[in-house]
Design an enzyme around this catalytic site. Structure first.
Site, PDB file in Angstrom:
ATOM      1  N   HIS A  64       0.832  -1.219   0.000  1.00 41.62           N
ATOM      2  CA  HIS A  64       0.000   0.000   0.000  1.00 41.62           C
ATOM      3  C   HIS A  64       0.860   1.260   0.000  1.00 41.62           C
ATOM      4  CE1 HIS A  64      -3.273  -2.745   1.271  1.00 41.62           C
ATOM      5  NE2 HIS A  64      -2.337  -3.260   2.064  1.00 41.62           N
ATOM      6  N   SER A 117      15.791  20.735 -15.771  1.00 41.22           N
ATOM      7  CA  SER A 117      14.633  21.565 -16.052  1.00 41.22           C
ATOM      8  C   SER A 117      15.101  22.861 -16.703  1.00 41.22           C
ATOM      9  CB  SER A 117      13.909  21.865 -14.734  1.00 41.22           C
ATOM     10  OG  SER A 117      13.182  23.071 -14.848  1.00 41.22           O
ATOM     11  N   LYS A 150      16.946  20.852 -10.585  1.00 47.60           N
ATOM     12  CA  LYS A 150      16.251  19.603 -10.892  1.00 47.60           C
ATOM     13  C   LYS A 150      17.085  18.623 -11.702  1.00 47.60           C
ATOM     14  CE  LYS A 150      11.920  19.514 -11.509  1.00 47.60           C
ATOM     15  NZ  LYS A 150      10.671  18.976 -11.045  1.00 47.60           N
ATOM     16  N   GLU A 192      10.411   7.750 -16.703  1.00 47.53           N
ATOM     17  CA  GLU A 192       9.053   8.248 -16.972  1.00 47.53           C
ATOM     18  C   GLU A 192       8.604   7.884 -18.380  1.00 47.53           C
ATOM     19  OE1 GLU A 192       8.528  12.235 -14.399  1.00 47.53           O
ATOM     20  OE2 GLU A 192      10.240  12.230 -15.736  1.00 47.53           O
TER      21      GLU A 192
END
Ligand code: ARG
Length: 455
Positions: A156, A277, A283, A290
């Site tokens: 979970h 970024s 970043k 992804e």
């Protein structure tokens, strides 16, 4: 010139040609079409449709074409042919004249395209198996290196019990092994040669289809001509195996994206597979992972596409089936590059052992251990579970880990608790106790590795 002009008096509209032509997609079957054509030349020579010399001339011309297109792949697309089969035939006629027009005797584009695509599936399938194996090697090497790196295991997405990073790696090895077996299974079933089925009813020439299948490296010929030209199960099965494999890749990507987050910080990804970024200088984004996660969607789309195209199609060939290739090609390309990318991500990945360990120590991941301890002291498990739940609530209130509570504090919940409890609450003890086949105990992970890893 179209292959079927005689029956027609008018020209097809430009829009129809654009709509109907499959060359922009099926040019990828060029080598398979030449291979199939060489085998077909031999087959029709063996029943006397062409002479041995004519057969040789055809095969030489096909060989030349292979070299010419190899040197100049543009040749295919600038031809403006309807499909790859028309291209090869017109190119052949341009080389050897009327003799080129004999090659299609007894053959249809229906058995031809079915054969080409199955040949393509066999060679691309073998490439995919290799890539899956390479990915598993990367996972096994990482598991070997990180066999004792502790991190929290989750259910979970809540910290549940400590595991090792090596154990996590081997979970994905199991999945990719199943993917290999699924793909090989599909390729075994697809290892049958449709050539000789003709348009739908079987060729009218008495060729030896066993010899033809063997010449094309198929295990055997297909056994029913209607099924031969209309079967696309191999496309569906590869799309299905690919979708399941992408599901595994997407889960691995998601785990790693989370592990790499500032919140978890269990791993760091290499600069090779991350990007910055344009706005936020701090970043470092896990783009490779992804995209693996994202491409899973288009692969599922291909599976649903081919299933839907094939649904309720009457026997035998229908032009709908021309839509089989674009989705399959895209699926195989996406799957292949995701496998490569996943292996690259794993090869440059660093485990931040200290913060992974710290996370495993927090979050009451040893609560089960305390319950097991109480069971060993004679308390029924259900009651022990309840008592430990109360201990955890208390510990949270005190902002302490369970093992930071004193014996007196613990005894307030269960009198049977003694100073010997602490040895059971260490991470090492939690791990070592999972010493069952398939468990996360370091010994078991080493055993699993020894079964699989051949560096
Ligand atoms: N381009 C077609 C395909 O990919 C080849 C078969 C055409 N057959 C036909 N009878 N029109 O399916």
């Amino acid at each position: 010139m179209a292959l079927w002009g005689g029956r027609f008096q008018g020209e097809p509209s430009a829009l129809f040609k654009l709509f109907n032509d499959s060359l922009p997609v099926d040019y990828r079957l060029f080598e398979q079409d030449v291979t199939g054509s060489i085998a077909w030349a031999d087959a029709i020579a063996s029943v006397g449709i062409i002479s041995a010399n004519e057969c040789l001339e055809l095969k030489n011309a096909l060989g030349q074409l292979l070299v010419e297109v190899g040197n100049n792949p543009e040749l295919i697309i600038v031809s403006g042919a309807e499909d790859i089969h028309s291209f090869v035939e017109s190119a052949l006629i341009a080389k050897v004249g009327d003799l080129g027009k004999k090659l299609h005797t007894g053959r249809s584009r229906n058995d031809q395209v079915a054969t080409d695509l199955k040949l393509w599936c066999q060679s691309e399938g073998a490439m995919l198996v290799l890539k899956l194996q390479t990915l598993n090697q990367a996972l096994l090497a990482l598991a070997q290196r990180e066999v004792d790196a502790v991190m929290p295991g989750y259910t979970h997405l809540q910290r549940a019990q400590p595991i090792t990073f090596g154990h996590w790696c081997l979970a994905y090895v199991e999945m990719f092994e199943r993917d290999i077996s699924r793909l090989q299974d599909a390729l075994t079933r697809a290892n049958t040669c449709p050539l000789g089925a003709g348009a739908l009813a079987g060729t009218a020439y008495n060729i030896d289809r066993h010899a033809l299948a063997a010449a094309l490296n198929f295990a055997r010929p297909t056994l029913n001509s209607l099924d031969s030209v209309s079967d696309r199960d191999h496309v569906v099965e590869i799309a299905s195996a690919g979708s399941i494999s992408m599901m595994h890749l997407s889960r691995m990507a998601e785990d790693l994206i989370f592990f790499n987050s500032g919140e978890a910080n269990f791993i760091s990804l290499s600069d090779q597979v991350t990007s910055g970024s344009s706005l936020m200088p701090q970043k470092k984004n896990p783009d490779a992972l992804e995209l693996i996660r994202g491409k899973t969607g288009r692969v599922y789309g291909s599976l649903v596409g081919i299933l839907t195209t094939m649904k309720a199609l009457p026997l035998a060939y229908n032009k709908d089936m021309q839509e089989d290739k674009e989705g399959l090609f895209d699926l195989v390309d996406s799957w292949a590059i995701c496998l490569d990318m996943a292996a690259l991500v794993l090869s440059g990945l660093k485990v931040n052992r200290a913060s992974a360990l710290k996370a495993a120590q927090q979050g009451y991941a040893n609560a089960t251990e305390l319950a097991d301890y109480l069971v060993a002291k004679g308390m029924p498990f259900r009651e022990a579970h309840h008592v430990v739940g109360e201990v955890v609530v208390y510990a949270i209130g005190e902002q302490q880990a369970i093992e930071q509570l004193s014996v007196q504090q613990l005894q307030a919940f269960a009198a049977v608790i003694d100073a010997d409890v602490y040895q059971h609450l260490t991470i090492e003890a939690c791990l070592a106790k999972r010493d069952v086949l398939g468990g996360t105990a370091i010994k078991q992970v080493q055993f699993a590795l020894a079964q699989k890893y051949k560096p």
